[in-house]
Design an enzyme around this catalytic site. Structure first.
Site, mmCIF file in Angstrom:
data_model
loop_
_atom_site.group_PDB
_atom_site.id
_atom_site.type_symbol
_atom_site.label_atom_id
_atom_site.label_comp_id
_atom_site.label_asym_id
_atom_site.label_seq_id
_atom_site.Cartn_x
_atom_site.Cartn_y
_atom_site.Cartn_z
ATOM 1 N N GLU A 79 -2.986 11.475 14.339
ATOM 2 C CA GLU A 79 -4.397 11.832 14.506
ATOM 3 C C GLU A 79 -4.982 11.421 15.850
ATOM 4 O O GLU A 79 -6.017 11.942 16.261
ATOM 5 C CB GLU A 79 -5.219 11.213 13.366
ATOM 6 C CG GLU A 79 -4.944 11.872 12.024
ATOM 7 C CD GLU A 79 -5.767 11.275 10.893
ATOM 8 O OE1 GLU A 79 -6.301 10.156 11.069
ATOM 9 O OE2 GLU A 79 -5.870 11.921 9.838
ATOM 10 N N GLU A 110 13.700 1.271 2.309
ATOM 11 C CA GLU A 110 12.870 0.147 2.761
ATOM 12 C C GLU A 110 13.633 -1.174 2.764
ATOM 13 O O GLU A 110 13.203 -2.137 3.391
ATOM 14 C CB GLU A 110 11.644 0.020 1.871
ATOM 15 C CG GLU A 110 11.935 -0.414 0.451
ATOM 16 C CD GLU A 110 10.664 -0.555 -0.375
ATOM 17 O OE1 GLU A 110 10.454 -1.643 -0.911
ATOM 18 O OE2 GLU A 110 9.903 0.430 -0.460
#
Length: 294
Positions: A79, A110
């Protein structure tokens, strides 16, 4: 047990609620996210001050995370490009499981600390870079590996976690604790833990962009007008900042590749586009200083 994993005592019969009561409980629980970020505001401000000279010197924002935390890092990095004309190559996010994990959960990714280290090392980090490691639990091996690689490369390291005493916080120069407590749906850190991370990341990067002269007053004057909606926004911002009508704003924007900050300086200083760009360049891209200077 971690705070984020501890079952909530507030709504033990959540599955019996009707939709109206269920929605009220879920929304109300999100209030804790705002309070957690409020408590972390001084630490976030200190991180902005530490990051500013490195980013101003040409460094990059690097993000590392897994699952929801990693996706929020990707979102923040993406963004910055249209919002502040930030170069895409200077906001890079790595996600446990690779790009595909943005859309499909990659179980077990992870837990790979070595991959976290490798994913950062391949970016060839340096001392001007700022690495943000994000983990709700605060103990995610992938993120710890990424932070270790960042420290080795002398990056500024920022750790964001939702549990006190987390390893991610201890592994960072600037620990950001977002103590959101337990979740209304036990262990689902995509709820208020994720909300707090989104607020914190958004606030950190937005504050950094303001300090880098990407904003004039409270106007987003360094945006990219890449679609019809953003063209209209550029026109509206120019009209407001320069106090001109729509036709004048559009004409000025058309002469400077729809750069709002350039158009504002052109209009208020009565300059052509190259002169306005040069003036902004002499003042580190600050519209306010350009308007006051020569």
């Amino acid at each position: 047990m971690l705070n984020t994993e501890t079952p909530s005592l507030q709504h033990p019969d959540l599955d019996l609620y009707d939709s109206a009561r269920l929605m009220q409980a879920l929304v109300d629980d999100q209030r804790a996210a705002v309070e957690a970020v409020r408590a972390a505001a001084p630490a976030l401000a200190a991180a902005v001050d530490a990051a500013l000279p490195r980013i101003a010197a040409g460094g990059r924002l690097l993000y590392a995370g897994a699952g929801t935390s990693g996706r929020l890092g990707v979102l923040d990095s993406v963004e910055l490009v249209p919002t502040f004309s930030w170069p895409r190559e200077r906001a890079v996010a790595v996600l446990a499981g690779g790009e595909g994990a943005m859309f499909v959960a990659v179980e077990g990714a992870e837990d790979d600390e070595h991959q976290g280290r490798r994913d950062i090392e391949v970016l060839q980090p340096g001392p001007d870079d700022v690495l943000i490691g994000i983990a709700a639990s605060g103990h995610t091996p992938y993120v710890l590996g990424a932070l270790a690689a960042g420290r080795t490369a002398a990056c500024l390291t920022i750790g964001v976690a939702n549990n006190p005493g987390a390893a991610v916080l201890a592994a960072s120069e600037h620990p950001i604790l977002l103590d959101t407590g337990n979740e209304i749906i036990s262990g689902s850190t995509r709820l208020k833990a994720g909300t707090a991370q989104k607020i914190a990341l958004n606030s950190f990067s937005s504050a950094l962009m303001v300090r880098l002269n990407k904003v004039y007053g409270n106007l987003m004057v360094d945006m990219k007008a890449t679609n019809a909606k953003l063209v209209r926004r550029a026109v509206a911002l120019t009209m407001r900042a320069a106090g001109v009508d729509e036709a004048t704003a559009r004409e000025a924007l058309g002469r400077c590749d729809f750069s709002v900050k350039t158009a504002v300086v052109m209009l208020l200083k009565q300059l052509d586009a190259p002169s306005a760009l040069a003036l902004l360049g002499r003042h580190d891209g600050s519209v306010r200083r350009a308007l006051a200077g020569r």
